[in-house]
Motif scaffolding. Sequence first.
Motif, mmCIF file in Angstrom:
data_model
loop_
_atom_site.group_PDB
_atom_site.id
_atom_site.type_symbol
_atom_site.label_atom_id
_atom_site.label_comp_id
_atom_site.label_asym_id
_atom_site.label_seq_id
_atom_site.Cartn_x
_atom_site.Cartn_y
_atom_site.Cartn_z
ATOM 1 N N VAL A 141 -11.795 -1.615 4.204
ATOM 2 C CA VAL A 141 -10.540 -0.916 4.481
ATOM 3 C C VAL A 141 -10.187 -0.051 3.280
ATOM 4 C CG1 VAL A 141 -8.105 -1.160 5.059
ATOM 5 C CG2 VAL A 141 -9.768 -2.801 5.945
ATOM 6 N N ILE A 142 -9.949 1.216 3.537
ATOM 7 C CA ILE A 142 -9.592 2.165 2.481
ATOM 8 C C ILE A 142 -8.174 2.674 2.762
ATOM 9 C CG2 ILE A 142 -10.195 4.343 1.374
ATOM 10 C CD1 ILE A 142 -13.051 3.885 2.511
ATOM 11 N N LYS A 143 -7.291 2.446 1.826
ATOM 12 C CA LYS A 143 -5.898 2.868 1.989
ATOM 13 C C LYS A 143 -5.696 4.187 1.258
ATOM 14 C CE LYS A 143 -2.623 -0.147 2.063
ATOM 15 N NZ LYS A 143 -1.628 -1.199 1.704
ATOM 16 N N THR A 144 -5.297 5.230 1.990
ATOM 17 C CA THR A 144 -5.030 6.525 1.375
ATOM 18 C C THR A 144 -3.609 6.566 0.835
ATOM 19 O OG1 THR A 144 -4.271 7.499 3.463
ATOM 20 C CG2 THR A 144 -6.608 7.671 2.957
ATOM 21 N N ASN A 145 -3.426 7.406 -0.189
ATOM 22 C CA ASN A 145 -2.103 7.568 -0.811
ATOM 23 C C ASN A 145 -1.527 6.206 -1.200
ATOM 24 O OD1 ASN A 145 0.033 9.092 -1.773
ATOM 25 N ND2 ASN A 145 1.133 9.080 0.180
ATOM 26 N N SER A 146 -2.379 5.389 -1.825
ATOM 27 C CA SER A 146 -2.012 3.999 -2.088
ATOM 28 C C SER A 146 -0.822 3.851 -3.026
ATOM 29 C CB SER A 146 -3.216 3.254 -2.673
ATOM 30 O OG SER A 146 -3.676 3.905 -3.847
ATOM 31 N N GLU A 147 -0.566 4.856 -3.850
ATOM 32 C CA GLU A 147 0.559 4.770 -4.778
ATOM 33 C C GLU A 147 1.802 5.477 -4.253
ATOM 34 O OE1 GLU A 147 -0.776 6.207 -8.499
ATOM 35 O OE2 GLU A 147 -2.287 4.635 -8.786
ATOM 36 N N GLY A 148 1.710 6.062 -3.069
ATOM 37 C CA GLY A 148 2.839 6.788 -2.503
ATOM 38 C C GLY A 148 3.696 5.902 -1.618
ATOM 39 N N PRO A 149 4.677 6.509 -0.936
ATOM 40 C CA PRO A 149 5.558 5.756 -0.039
ATOM 41 C C PRO A 149 4.760 5.103 1.098
ATOM 42 C CG PRO A 149 6.406 7.984 -0.426
ATOM 43 C CD PRO A 149 5.031 7.941 -0.995
ATOM 44 N N ALA A 150 5.242 3.985 1.584
ATOM 45 C CA ALA A 150 4.530 3.221 2.608
ATOM 46 C C ALA A 150 4.327 4.031 3.888
ATOM 47 C CB ALA A 150 5.277 1.928 2.915
ATOM 48 N N GLU A 151 5.299 4.875 4.233
ATOM 49 C CA GLU A 151 5.195 5.626 5.484
ATOM 50 C C GLU A 151 4.115 6.713 5.419
ATOM 51 O OE1 GLU A 151 8.636 7.327 3.034
ATOM 52 O OE2 GLU A 151 7.906 5.343 3.673
ATOM 53 N N LEU A 152 3.668 7.067 4.212
ATOM 54 C CA LEU A 152 2.633 8.080 4.067
ATOM 55 C C LEU A 152 1.242 7.465 3.886
ATOM 56 C CD1 LEU A 152 4.395 10.681 1.722
ATOM 57 C CD2 LEU A 152 4.184 10.717 4.216
ATOM 58 N N GLN A 153 1.164 6.155 3.850
ATOM 59 C CA GLN A 153 -0.117 5.478 3.671
ATOM 60 C C GLN A 153 -0.825 5.275 5.014
ATOM 61 O OE1 GLN A 153 0.624 1.845 1.537
ATOM 62 N NE2 GLN A 153 1.380 2.890 -0.300
ATOM 63 N N GLU A 154 -2.147 5.405 4.976
ATOM 64 C CA GLU A 154 -2.953 5.182 6.172
ATOM 65 C C GLU A 154 -4.179 4.346 5.806
ATOM 66 O OE1 GLU A 154 -2.916 8.599 9.361
ATOM 67 O OE2 GLU A 154 -3.338 9.463 7.403
ATOM 68 N N ASN A 155 -4.613 3.524 6.745
ATOM 69 C CA ASN A 155 -5.806 2.714 6.550
ATOM 70 C C ASN A 155 -6.989 3.344 7.273
ATOM 71 O OD1 ASN A 155 -4.569 0.773 4.968
ATOM 72 N ND2 ASN A 155 -4.048 -0.532 6.705
ATOM 73 N N TYR A 156 -8.065 3.581 6.529
ATOM 74 C CA TYR A 156 -9.312 4.058 7.106
ATOM 75 C C TYR A 156 -10.361 2.955 6.980
ATOM 76 C CZ TYR A 156 -7.606 8.827 7.596
ATOM 77 O OH TYR A 156 -6.909 9.945 7.984
ATOM 78 N N PHE A 157 -11.342 2.960 7.870
ATOM 79 C CA PHE A 157 -12.347 1.901 7.911
ATOM 80 C C PHE A 157 -13.729 2.498 7.668
ATOM 81 C CE2 PHE A 157 -8.821 0.921 10.741
ATOM 82 C CZ PHE A 157 -8.389 -0.306 10.225
ATOM 83 N N LEU A 158 -14.473 1.910 6.740
ATOM 84 C CA LEU A 158 -15.799 2.401 6.372
ATOM 85 C C LEU A 158 -16.858 1.431 6.883
ATOM 86 C CD1 LEU A 158 -17.622 4.371 4.815
ATOM 87 C CD2 LEU A 158 -17.325 2.900 2.805
ATOM 88 N N LEU A 159 -17.738 1.941 7.763
ATOM 89 C CA LEU A 159 -18.843 1.154 8.300
ATOM 90 C C LEU A 159 -20.130 1.627 7.626
ATOM 91 C CD1 LEU A 159 -19.865 -0.931 10.365
ATOM 92 C CD2 LEU A 159 -20.071 0.934 12.021
ATOM 93 N N CYS A 160 -20.772 0.743 6.875
ATOM 94 C CA CYS A 160 -21.971 1.138 6.132
ATOM 95 C C CYS A 160 -22.916 -0.049 5.998
ATOM 96 C CB CYS A 160 -21.597 1.688 4.756
ATOM 97 S SG CYS A 160 -20.799 0.482 3.685
#
Length: 440
Positions: A102-121
């Motif tokens: 699980v990769i969280k974007t904008n991890s240091e920003g406001p919670a409403e601007l954060q998104e979780n992306y999933f890496l399959l490798c």
Amino acid sequence: MSVTSTEGLLAGCKDCILEPLCFPEQLSDSVSLASSDDCCLVSCVFCSHLAPLSDKDQLLKHLVLDHKLVIADIKLIADFPKYMLYWKKRFTEQPITDFCSVIKTNSEGPAELQENYFLLCDVLPEDRILREQLQQKRLEEVLEQQQKERNDTSFQRTCMFCNEDFTGNRSVLLNHMAREHSFSIGLPDNIVYCTEFLDALERKLDNMQCFYCEKIFRDKTTLKDHMRKKQHRRINANNHDYDRFYVINYLELGKTWEEVLSEDDRELLKDDDDDWSDWQAHPVCAVCLFCEQQEENMEKICTHMQEAHKFDLHKLKTELNLKFYQQVKLVNYIRRELHQCRCYGCQKKLETKEEVVQHMMEAGHVMQIPEISHWDQPQYYFPTYENDALLTALSDSESESEGADHSSDVPVFPEDISNLKAIKQNSVLNKLLKDRGSSS
């Protein structure tokens, strides 16, 4: 892949480029080679969305934008449709977080601007085993097909150069073309799907297209004369549509068919004049920023852009006092904006690149470059097209080449190496090497 770098990649996913871009090496034959891929539809692992196998980018974009899923190393998956079907089943059995990082974007920003992306490798053992099994199955199928072709005595075909008929084994025709016409595609035992390979080559001749430089001529006589004089009687090593016809590409992923052509074929050749070792690589041409025109050097391509599109790169370089890497960034910025069908002068977005260029010409936006802070960004160090020869033809500004005053440059301070031993012991590289040693 670090979380920080992944955040930067995913932040602008709506305008993302998921695969390296390349200028086309040919214009007419790639579609015919991919016809079987067009018929094969690949299903999304989460929904009913379908995309043709020949257009993986469409499906990858759908996965990123709609499902926040990124699949690593797509090119190293031997059977992409079966790979997707496998994970479609597994994702119905267990939650995606059991398999993906699980990769969280904008991890240091406001919670409403954060998104979780999933890496399959293939860090996941199950994914690695699946990829290995698919590769092994594909190899077995190819070797079986190759064995059939090697043993086949019902092969029948006419030589594309002299119209002589050949029957029996495929090697008879291939050796004939190598000996009599100085045209070798490699040892017969290295080739698979030979009939399809020869069909593709004959289509080129029918389209009056040179095998090597892939230029199109007005008639076959002119074409054959060109191939003889220019020593273009071999196929283009940069055309990866041929990769599927060489067994070596199935043995080891990442190994190119060019290595096959380096094998010793001298026993097939009687005349030393037929040796290909003295051939020179075809010069790489620079491509215009606004159309598909190609020229052999910087002067010609700049003249074309100025006359055809009213774009004067030399004038911009002088007026903006652009240094070499600023020119690189500007070229990559313009390429990316046009690839995304957007006018860099007014940011208007249209349907096609041709419409954008027409709009820019009519509105006078061709020389309307945005503020330097808009495009002088680190992201434009990286080529929009990985084979962009225009970048290699750029030169430093005159002030730099004449040794202009560099007093305004940012000073560079030497690194403090007074305690070199401590630096080595605490270095990140040293820690990584220790971790790798302990894991192995």
